[in-house]
Each structure stands twice: as structure tokens, then as C-alpha cells.
Scaffold this motif. Structure first.
Motif: not given
Length: 518
Positions: A283-308
Motif C-alpha cells: 500500500x502507498x498513501x492512496x491504496x494498494x499498489x502492485x499485485x498480491x504476493x504469496x509470502x508463506x505456505x505450509x502443507x497445512x492451512x495457515x491464516x491470521x498472520x499476527x505480526x510483531x
């Protein structure tokens, strides 16, 4: 310790086969005392449960199914604890340390639980010690996996059983003050209820043939000073919807600014496989830019990417309940390369793990599940001196069973020195609303909260549901669900394929022309 379940032989269910109860990490044997009590029975219940098994559960057994053969177990002796699931009077000659009686909307027995379900809702469960009348614990289960009358009964009894170990462990209980609905008179006729449930299930199957369901989508806006935490509602700047390809849904958005760039991370679920990965978009100051990027995948289901952020590094703790652990990943290249660095907690289902730092300790909140019942009604808290642990359970785990105030819905927020957290309100279904809860007290032995505001979908947010709220700077994000016809995703795919073929065709024409020019 000897635990005795007192059960009605005329209402024997599969859940009554339980031979042990896990208390303080030990499997304590359970003996069964069978009795037959007078009282009303719901006519045709076995036949109705069988209909639900065939139609709603596709032939799968339920713990609410009839126990056809009752195996008589040898008695181990006089019980230290009796858990009485019947409507019988307490035996005056029985002198256990605890005589626990589950109540369902204030009444005892299976018929009371079924009456509440037939009236349209799962009951408030209370565990009462009849030796003094003390309410030992109280909870209101969620019904997101409770299919039909049998599914409702299975969920209620599963959650009743999960309330017992904390009581028997002697841990301090933080008994929630939940309003107990007034019990009705005689239970309604179950036949119309079951038939409506079957008809609704068939309608949902037809809907799923035509549409992807549920289809979550991400909302975003630049809120300035009119964010949700200041207004207590969804007013302010209009919400925008992050576009998706139609056959994927986006949920659980988490924005972060790192190395001078802002990205929103989210669950990216492919409807065709039913499996989620973590993706992100800048995102820039106006909204989303570029395309969606896959960043993390496992053999099992993933969701709720809490960041710290911790010690100058960025970490991700995605939900990984399918793998029964709470993992932690380090960002080694922002935003698209993450490496697993360890496991914070193992051997448990803890949904939507969310961490805050308070009074010198890290606290992890999550929706806990012991393999049965709903996914959104039971809160567990863990604490540690360092992010990597060791993580210790709160003295009163599980803290709370309340479908309206338990499951995390985003990051903690500090406002004027007060700690707040968003919570999912699943009173009217999973993700139906979102509450803003003020944390009044938090320590390794205590916890209190109070919901001050309730957000519901409506004219200000076109999503049919609402279950995540996060913010980074002026960028505020939520999510919701909407109708997504499969034909729309197909048309999008065909358009993309057509454009790709057109570019390929134009490319094949351009190559010989270019060679001629040389």
C-alpha cells in the motif's frame, strides 16, 4: 481421585463412553453410575437424530447418537467427585468432596439442553456444586459447527465436559457474569425443528454449488482521526474493498510498515482446495499498489498472520491449528521470505494467537479448543518473559467460555494508558459482529475485560460479516463476507486467459516481423 458420572440409562449417548478425564495433565479414570429417572422424553428423537446423521453429517457418527450397548464397568470405589447429568435427587448417603450438577439455562438434564436448542439457541451452561449451591463455572458455547438438534446437543455436552477439568484441578475460576435466559416450559416438538434444519442444509448445499461460501474480503481506508477506536463504530471515511480473483478469498488483514514500505498481510484461501496460505500486497498513501504476493505456505492451512517486532526483527505467528501448534517465523527478506524459527506452544489448538506486552510480560491470547465443540467460545492466555518463552499457562486457563467475547479479532491497542482488544462476537454466528473490549485487569493469575462497543455489518460496511480489525498509521483494515457466484470467478479466469492468449498471439506475430527488420 475417583470421578463418577451419573447418567440416565434411557438417554445413553456415545459421549458417555468416556473412560478418563484429563485433569492437571493426568488422565483420571471415570466410572459410570447408570440410573433411570422419571420425566418427559422427546418422542422420536432417535429417528430424528438418524435423519440428521444421514443428511447433515453425511453418515458420520455424533457423540449425541444413541449408545446401543452399555458396557458395565467395575466400580473403583466411593467417588471423590460426582458429576450428575440426570434429573434425579441427590443421594443423601453419598458424601463426595464435590457434587457437580450441570444446568442448562438454569435447568438440569438432557431435556433442558434440548429445550433450549429447540427454542432457537444453545443454552448457558452452569456447573453447580450442590454441596453449598456454588456456581463453579459458567459459559455460553458457540454453535458454528453445531449442525441440527443432534449437533447442538453434541456441542453443549462437549463444552460441559471441557468445563470440568479446570474446576477439578483446583485452579481459581474467573466465573463470567453471563445472563441466563429464562427456561421455557415443556420442550417444543422437535420434528419441525429437524425438518427445517434438513431443508436449510439442502438449500446451503445448492448455494455452495452456485457460489463460493464463505467468501471473505478485505476492507481498507485511510482513517486519519476517525478510526474505529475513536468513534466506536464504522463511520468516517468510506471503506474500500481489496479486489480478489473470485476463486480465492482474503481475510484476517494485518498491516505493517517495515523498512519504509507498508504491506497488508492476510489469509489467502483457494476455494478449490480449501487451504489457506499467507499473502501480502503493498500500500502507498492512496491504496494498494502492485499485485498480491504469496509470502508463506505450509502443507497445512495457515491464516491470521499476527505480526510483531522484537529486537529489531519482524516476526510472524500465523494460525496453525491444523498442525496443532503455535509457530513463529522470522522475516529474512521483506515481505516475501520467512523462515520458521521455532514453536512457541505445541500439541494444542489455539486459534488467532495475539500477543501484547503488559507490565513487563508478554501475554498470548487465543481461542482454545480441546478437539471438540466450537472454535470461538473459549479463551486461553499464556505468558512469558521473552517472546520465545518459555510460555506458561495462565492460572485460570481456560479463562472464559463466552462466544461473544472470547476469540481475538486483531491486535491490542493502548488508548490513554488503557489496554484494549478487539473480540469476535459469534452470538449470531461465526464472524457476525466485532466487539471492542477494555482489558481491566491482566496478570498471570487474574483477568477481567468489558466490551464497550459492538460493531455490526450494515450500510457503513457492505460485508455480511465482520471479524478482524487492525491499523498501521492511518491505514485501517477490516474484513467481511459477501456472496461470490462461481460464474463470476470463471468469467474473471476466462478474461485473464483471453488476455494472456491475446498477448501470446501478438508476441508470436511480432517475432518474425522483428527478424525481418533485421
Amino acid at each position: 481421585m475417583i470421578i463418577e458420572f451419573r447418567c440416565d440409562r434411557a438417554q445413553a449417548r456415545l459421549w458417555m463412553r468416556r473412560e478418563t478425564l484429563r485433569v492437571s495433565d493426568q488422565d483420571i479414570p471415570v466410572q459410570i453410575a447408570w440410573t433411570t429417572t422419571p420425566g418427559p422424553r422427546l418422542a422420536g428423537l432417535d429417528m430424528l437424530f438418524e435423519l440428521e446423521r444421514i443428511v447433515l453429517r453425511k453418515g458420520k457418527a455424533s457423540d449425541a447418537d444413541r449408545l446401543k450397548t452399555i458396557a458395565e464397568r467395575p466400580r473403583m470405589g466411593n467417588p471423590d467427585v460426582v458429576v450428575d447429568f440426570t434429573t434425579a435427587e441427590r443421594d443423601p448417603n453419598c458424601s463426595p468432596r464435590l457434587y457437580l450438577r450441570p444446568r442448562f439455562n438454569g435447568q438440569v438434564g438432557e431435556v433442558a439442553a434440548l429445550a433450549a436448542i429447540l427454542a432457537g439457541d444453545l443454552p448457558v451452561i452452569e456447573i453447580v456444586n450442590e454441596l453449598g449451591g456454588t456456581v463453579m463455572d459458567r459459559g455460553h458455547p458457540s454453535a458454528e459447527i453445531a449442525a441440527g438438534l443432534s449437533g447442538g446437543l453434541e456441542t453443549v455436552m462437549a463444552r460441559t465436559l471441557s468445563m470440568l477439568p479446570p474446576i477439578l484441578s483446583g485452579a481459581p475460576r474467573l466465573v463470567p457474569q453471563l445472563a441466563v435466559p429464562a427456561a421455557g416450559s415443556a420442550p417444543r416438538n422437535p420434528v419441525p425443528f429437524v425438518l427445517r434444519g434438513v431443508a436449510t442444509s439442502i438449500a446451503k448445499e445448492i448455494y455452495r454449488l452456485c457460489c463460493y461460501a464463505p467468501h471473505w474480503h478485505v476492507g481498507w481506508r485511510y482513517a486519519d482521526n476517525a478510526d474505529v477506536w475513536r468513534t466506536g463504530d464504522l463511520s468516517g471515511p468510506a471503506w474500500n474493498v481489496l479486489g480478489d480473483p473470485g476463486n480465492h478469498f482474503y481475510a484476517d488483514p494485518v498491516p505493517v510498515k517495515w523498512q519504509g514500505r507498508t504491506f497488508v498481510f492476510f489469509e489467502d484461501l483457494d476455494h478449490r482446495t480449501g487451504k489457506g496460505i499467507i499473502s501480502a500486497i503493498e500500500f502507498d498513501g492512496n491504496g494498494p499498489v502492485g499485485t498480491v504476493l504469496p509470502v508463506l505456505e505450509e502443507p497445512w492451512h495457515l491464516s491470521y498472520p499476527f505480526l510483531i517486532e522484537n529486537n529489531g526483527e519482524l516476526w510472524m505467528i500465523p494460525e496453525s491449528t491444523a498442525h496443532r501448534d503455535v509457530p513463529i517465523y522470522k522475516c529474512v527478506r521483506f515481505p516475501d521470505k520467512w523462515e520458521r524459527q521455532g514453536t512457541l506452544l505445541a500439541g494444542l489448538e489455539l486459534a488467532d494467537a495475539t500477543i501484547t506486552r503488559h507490565d513487563g510480560l508478554y501475554y498470548m491470547f487465543g481461542a482454545w479448543r480441546d478437539g471438540t465443540g466450537g472454535y470461538s467460545d473459549t479463551l486461553a492466555i499464556y505468558y512469558a518473559e521473552q517472546l520465545f518463552g518459555p510460555w506458561r499457562p495462565h492460572a485460570s486457563n481456560p479463562i472464559l467460555m463466552d462466544r461473544a467475547t472470547t476469540r481475538p479479532a486483531g491486535n491490542f491497542v493502548t488508548i490513554n494508558g488503557k489496554l484494549w482488544r478487539p473480540v469476535q462476537d459469534c452470538t449470531n454466528g461465526y464472524g457476525a459482529a466485532l466487539g471492542l473490549a477494555e482489558v481491566l485487569e491482566l496478570s498471570p493469575t487474574t483477568y477481567r475485560q468489558a466490551v464497550r462497543h459492538l460493531l455490526k455489518p450494515g450500510p457503513l460496511w457492505t460485508g455480511r460479516k465482520l471479524h478482524t480489525l487492525n491499523r498501521c498509521g492511518q491505514l485501517e483494515v477490516i474484513d467481511g463476507s459477501r456472496m461470490q457466484p462461481k460464474t463470476a470467478a470463471l468469467l474473471n479466469s476466462l478474461r485473464s486467459s483471453d488476455q494472456s492468449l491475446q498477448r501470446e498471439w501478438q508476441g508470436t506475430l511480432a517475432k518474425p516481423i522483428a527478424r525481418r527488420l533485421h
